[in-house]
Design a protein around this motif. Sequence first.
Motif, PDB file in Angstrom:
ATOM      1  N   HIS A 182     -58.332 -35.901  34.039  1.00 23.34           N
ATOM      2  CA  HIS A 182     -59.293 -35.128  34.825  1.00 23.34           C
ATOM      3  C   HIS A 182     -58.689 -33.824  35.333  1.00 23.34           C
ATOM      4  O   HIS A 182     -59.359 -33.066  36.032  1.00 23.34           O
ATOM      5  CB  HIS A 182     -59.784 -35.941  36.024  1.00 23.34           C
ATOM      6  N   ASN A 183     -57.441 -33.595  35.012  1.00 21.22           N
ATOM      7  CA  ASN A 183     -56.777 -32.373  35.454  1.00 21.22           C
ATOM      8  C   ASN A 183     -55.743 -31.995  34.406  1.00 21.22           C
ATOM      9  O   ASN A 183     -55.574 -32.692  33.398  1.00 21.22           O
ATOM     10  CB  ASN A 183     -56.120 -32.585  36.826  1.00 21.22           C
ATOM     11  N   SER A 184     -55.036 -30.923  34.655  1.00 18.96           N
ATOM     12  CA  SER A 184     -53.995 -30.510  33.727  1.00 18.96           C
ATOM     13  C   SER A 184     -52.916 -31.582  33.636  1.00 18.96           C
ATOM     14  O   SER A 184     -52.505 -32.157  34.642  1.00 18.96           O
ATOM     15  CB  SER A 184     -53.370 -29.193  34.195  1.00 18.96           C
ATOM     16  N   HIS A 185     -52.468 -31.851  32.428  1.00 23.45           N
ATOM     17  CA  HIS A 185     -51.383 -32.815  32.236  1.00 23.45           C
ATOM     18  C   HIS A 185     -50.036 -32.217  32.626  1.00 23.45           C
ATOM     19  O   HIS A 185     -49.055 -32.934  32.795  1.00 23.45           O
ATOM     20  CB  HIS A 185     -51.328 -33.258  30.768  1.00 23.45           C
ATOM     21  N   ALA A 186     -49.996 -30.893  32.758  1.00 21.26           N
ATOM     22  CA  ALA A 186     -48.751 -30.191  33.076  1.00 21.26           C
ATOM     23  C   ALA A 186     -48.738 -29.777  34.538  1.00 21.26           C
ATOM     24  O   ALA A 186     -49.769 -29.385  35.100  1.00 21.26           O
ATOM     25  CB  ALA A 186     -48.602 -28.960  32.184  1.00 21.26           C
ATOM     26  N   GLY A 187     -47.578 -29.863  35.157  1.00 22.30           N
ATOM     27  CA  GLY A 187     -47.456 -29.421  36.539  1.00 22.30           C
ATOM     28  C   GLY A 187     -47.785 -27.954  36.696  1.00 22.30           C
ATOM     29  O   GLY A 187     -48.391 -27.539  37.682  1.00 22.30           O
ATOM     30  N   ASP A 188     -47.400 -27.146  35.725  1.00 19.73           N
ATOM     31  CA  ASP A 188     -47.779 -25.739  35.660  1.00 19.73           C
ATOM     32  C   ASP A 188     -48.785 -25.609  34.529  1.00 19.73           C
ATOM     33  O   ASP A 188     -48.424 -25.626  33.352  1.00 19.73           O
ATOM     34  CB  ASP A 188     -46.551 -24.861  35.402  1.00 19.73           C
ATOM     35  N   ALA A 189     -50.051 -25.493  34.893  1.00 19.22           N
ATOM     36  CA  ALA A 189     -51.116 -25.495  33.883  1.00 19.22           C
ATOM     37  C   ALA A 189     -51.031 -24.312  32.938  1.00 19.22           C
ATOM     38  O   ALA A 189     -51.582 -24.358  31.834  1.00 19.22           O
ATOM     39  CB  ALA A 189     -52.481 -25.507  34.572  1.00 19.22           C
ATOM     40  N   GLN A 190     -50.337 -23.263  33.347  1.00 14.74           N
ATOM     41  CA  GLN A 190     -50.205 -22.094  32.476  1.00 14.74           C
ATOM     42  C   GLN A 190     -49.069 -22.260  31.474  1.00 14.74           C
ATOM     43  O   GLN A 190     -48.908 -21.435  30.578  1.00 14.74           O
ATOM     44  CB  GLN A 190     -49.992 -20.838  33.323  1.00 14.74           C
ATOM     45  N   GLU A 191     -48.286 -23.325  31.630  1.00 16.66           N
ATOM     46  CA  GLU A 191     -47.218 -23.646  30.677  1.00 16.66           C
ATOM     47  C   GLU A 191     -47.416 -25.084  30.194  1.00 16.66           C
ATOM     48  O   GLU A 191     -46.579 -25.965  30.443  1.00 16.66           O
ATOM     49  CB  GLU A 191     -45.846 -23.490  31.341  1.00 16.66           C
ATOM     50  N   PRO A 192     -48.517 -25.350  29.507  1.00 14.58           N
ATOM     51  CA  PRO A 192     -48.874 -26.735  29.175  1.00 14.58           C
ATOM     52  C   PRO A 192     -47.934 -27.420  28.194  1.00 14.58           C
ATOM     53  O   PRO A 192     -47.895 -28.644  28.133  1.00 14.58           O
ATOM     54  CB  PRO A 192     -50.274 -26.596  28.569  1.00 14.58           C
ATOM     55  N   MET A 193     -47.154 -26.639  27.452  1.00 11.52           N
ATOM     56  CA  MET A 193     -46.302 -27.239  26.430  1.00 11.52           C
ATOM     57  C   MET A 193     -44.893 -27.554  26.935  1.00 11.52           C
ATOM     58  O   MET A 193     -44.181 -28.350  26.316  1.00 11.52           O
ATOM     59  CB  MET A 193     -46.198 -26.302  25.219  1.00 11.52           C
ATOM     60  N   HIS A 194     -44.487 -26.935  28.041  1.00  9.24           N
ATOM     61  CA  HIS A 194     -43.080 -27.061  28.413  1.00  9.24           C
ATOM     62  C   HIS A 194     -42.834 -27.428  29.874  1.00  9.24           C
ATOM     63  O   HIS A 194     -41.733 -27.871  30.207  1.00  9.24           O
ATOM     64  CB  HIS A 194     -42.345 -25.746  28.109  1.00  9.24           C
ATOM     65  N   SER A 195     -43.802 -27.240  30.747  1.00  6.11           N
ATOM     66  CA  SER A 195     -43.533 -27.486  32.164  1.00  6.11           C
ATOM     67  C   SER A 195     -43.436 -28.986  32.436  1.00  6.11           C
ATOM     68  O   SER A 195     -43.831 -29.821  31.615  1.00  6.11           O
ATOM     69  CB  SER A 195     -44.631 -26.867  33.032  1.00  6.11           C
ATOM     70  N   VAL A 196     -42.900 -29.330  33.610  1.00 13.07           N
ATOM     71  CA  VAL A 196     -42.860 -30.736  34.001  1.00 13.07           C
ATOM     72  C   VAL A 196     -44.282 -31.274  34.020  1.00 13.07           C
ATOM     73  O   VAL A 196     -45.247 -30.530  34.211  1.00 13.07           O
ATOM     74  CB  VAL A 196     -42.213 -30.921  35.386  1.00 13.07           C
ATOM     75  N   MET A 197     -44.406 -32.577  33.833  1.00 16.12           N
ATOM     76  CA  MET A 197     -45.734 -33.176  33.782  1.00 16.12           C
ATOM     77  C   MET A 197     -46.333 -33.321  35.175  1.00 16.12           C
ATOM     78  O   MET A 197     -45.614 -33.475  36.166  1.00 16.12           O
ATOM     79  CB  MET A 197     -45.673 -34.538  33.094  1.00 16.12           C
ATOM     80  N   ASN A 198     -47.641 -33.276  35.234  1.00 14.29           N
ATOM     81  CA  ASN A 198     -48.372 -33.623  36.444  1.00 14.29           C
ATOM     82  C   ASN A 198     -47.980 -35.052  36.815  1.00 14.29           C
ATOM     83  O   ASN A 198     -48.114 -35.969  36.008  1.00 14.29           O
ATOM     84  CB  ASN A 198     -49.876 -33.519  36.160  1.00 14.29           C
ATOM     85  N   ASN A 199     -47.475 -35.255  38.034  1.00 10.82           N
ATOM     86  CA  ASN A 199     -46.921 -36.567  38.377  1.00 10.82           C
ATOM     87  C   ASN A 199     -47.955 -37.682  38.314  1.00 10.82           C
ATOM     88  O   ASN A 199     -47.614 -38.846  38.097  1.00 10.82           O
ATOM     89  CB  ASN A 199     -46.281 -36.530  39.770  1.00 10.82           C
ATOM     90  N   PHE A 200     -49.240 -37.363  38.469  1.00 10.11           N
ATOM     91  CA  PHE A 200     -50.267 -38.397  38.377  1.00 10.11           C
ATOM     92  C   PHE A 200     -50.405 -38.932  36.951  1.00 10.11           C
ATOM     93  O   PHE A 200     -50.858 -40.056  36.748  1.00 10.11           O
ATOM     94  CB  PHE A 200     -51.618 -37.857  38.849  1.00 10.11           C
ATOM     95  N   TYR A 201     -50.024 -38.125  35.964  1.00 15.11           N
ATOM     96  CA  TYR A 201     -50.196 -38.522  34.570  1.00 15.11           C
ATOM     97  C   TYR A 201     -48.875 -38.829  33.864  1.00 15.11           C
ATOM     98  O   TYR A 201     -48.879 -39.215  32.697  1.00 15.11           O
ATOM     99  CB  TYR A 201     -50.925 -37.414  33.800  1.00 15.11           C
ATOM    100  N   GLU A 202     -47.766 -38.655  34.555  1.00 16.31           N
ATOM    101  CA  GLU A 202     -46.467 -38.772  33.895  1.00 16.31           C
ATOM    102  C   GLU A 202     -46.268 -40.148  33.266  1.00 16.31           C
ATOM    103  O   GLU A 202     -45.929 -40.257  32.081  1.00 16.31           O
ATOM    104  CB  GLU A 202     -45.343 -38.476  34.888  1.00 16.31           C
ATOM    105  N   PHE A 203     -46.475 -41.215  34.034  1.00 15.16           N
ATOM    106  CA  PHE A 203     -46.273 -42.557  33.485  1.00 15.16           C
ATOM    107  C   PHE A 203     -47.242 -42.815  32.339  1.00 15.16           C
ATOM    108  O   PHE A 203     -46.851 -43.327  31.280  1.00 15.16           O
ATOM    109  CB  PHE A 203     -46.455 -43.617  34.576  1.00 15.16           C
TER     110      PHE A 203
END
Length: 541
Positions: A255-276
């Motif tokens: 429901h949100n960006s999978h990346a912690g930095d949505a403007q760097e979706p391929m390389h940034s740390v993952m959104n902690n809600f979706y990491e696991f």
Amino acid sequence: MLFFINSTFNQKNSGIEHAQLKRAALFRKNNEAFKLVFREWNPNIHRFLGEVGISNSETLCMFDYFQKAELVEEKILHVEDLDFGVDSLTYNKEPNQFRYLVFQGQQLIARVRYFGEDPLERVSAVEYFDGFGNLYRVDFYDFRGFLSLCQWYTPDNKIGTEVWMDINGKPVLETFNKYDGNHKYTKSGWRLNGADGAIYNFTNIDELTLHFLNLLNEEYWQDDKANIFIMDRTHLADWALLNLDRPAYTVLHLHNSHAGDAQEPMHSVMNNFYEFGLMNSNGYDAIVSATEKQTLDVSKRFNPQSKLFTIPVGVVPNEVFSEKRIDMKERRVHSVLVTARVAPEKRIDHIIRAIGIARQTVPDITLDFYGYVDHRDDDSAQKAINAAIKEYHMEEAVHQFEYANNVGELQKDFQVYALASIMEGFNLSLMEAISHGMVGVTYDVNYGPNELIVDGENGFVVPYEGIQEMADRLVELFTQEDKLQKMSTQSYELARRYSEENVWKAWQALIDDANKKNIDYRSPITEGIGDQRIYSTKKSK
């Protein structure tokens, strides 16, 4: 059966809950059975769901399930109906606190709170005091009129044990709080008195959730097709759905960006809600994203073996397309609208600054924004808004309102919808805005806004954090009436991408895939076992 897993539901909700409501209406219309599953205890949840048209038959709350309180005849309980075990009581009302103080002579027996927004003053909680004035227990009542939860306090005024009751007052679920080895006060476990007569112990709520989902999967089991579990809030069941006893079709919904930095979706740390969930995504059957762009990015970055589906979380009802279209000249002139939480990630202050710059050319631009205030970081979002208003002297041009339920009607009265978020997963408000003919001006932010708005057609997509560029586009729209009207007309047309028919086709593809899943299952041995303890005792004699 389809199960949509969430935490809870309140009077004021986020985009995920609004997406669930739109989905529920779509599934109901297409005669596809579903359950909204809620993990957290909430004594008001049936009331709030009923107010938005969700029936009890479409609702499944974990605590209700164990309390056997899924279907309860409503009872109105007043303070005078409570039995304190003593006579000659007086009741002193404190209306500003939504409570009564109950005395026997000079002795405080209890404080009784009632649901503040309820004109009938139904009991919501009772705080009990001993002869020395110490709080020792708090009882919480469900809005439907029964005792639901008892919290027992320790001598140092901390919640020690919490006990949930069934509708007859019998304890069914307990959790215990105590200091751990690091002297941190935390939950130490859960104990469930099962409907089968067994007593179950769980280390944490995740293990309890797994037990609950196993029971649902068994209760709604069909030999010819799998139950479908969809995680609308992933962290509530990401581990549990990997460990079900029986096969099921499990879905990780982004429901949100999978990346912690949505403007760097391929390389940034993952959104902690979706990491696991993403690290274990091959254990699920499917991953759902709301936009094609996110589906593509998830595929490129993680290369999951799960099926990938793009299903918009928003649905524009058919009746909206049949409504009279409202020309720009019939709306508030040079008006901008925002409906969003007042939160740091929404950056409403950026929009105010852009309008402040644009007002140097078009001095009568106004902004109205609606939404509840997120008080994180010492009210940083509200403070940033106040600072921007003061800097551009816009005290008369910016109007702030509480959370609104009539968003659709508001959108018919405004011309431009602005958005400057750090990240999104779709943005229902923007979808609804274009369905009512509003023109969008948004940052180029992942995910949703840069697909909902087709740059140059139904609005403008400006560079990320481009306050000046947003201001320039506002000036362009408000000084070129023909362009503003043309884009409004195109908004109405592009909203058809999210029609009931199109969104249902996307859901049907997932359901069809689920129905193909092999769910061969062998039940554990239950016959011929007997009670081995009795057998061993007899044999030893």
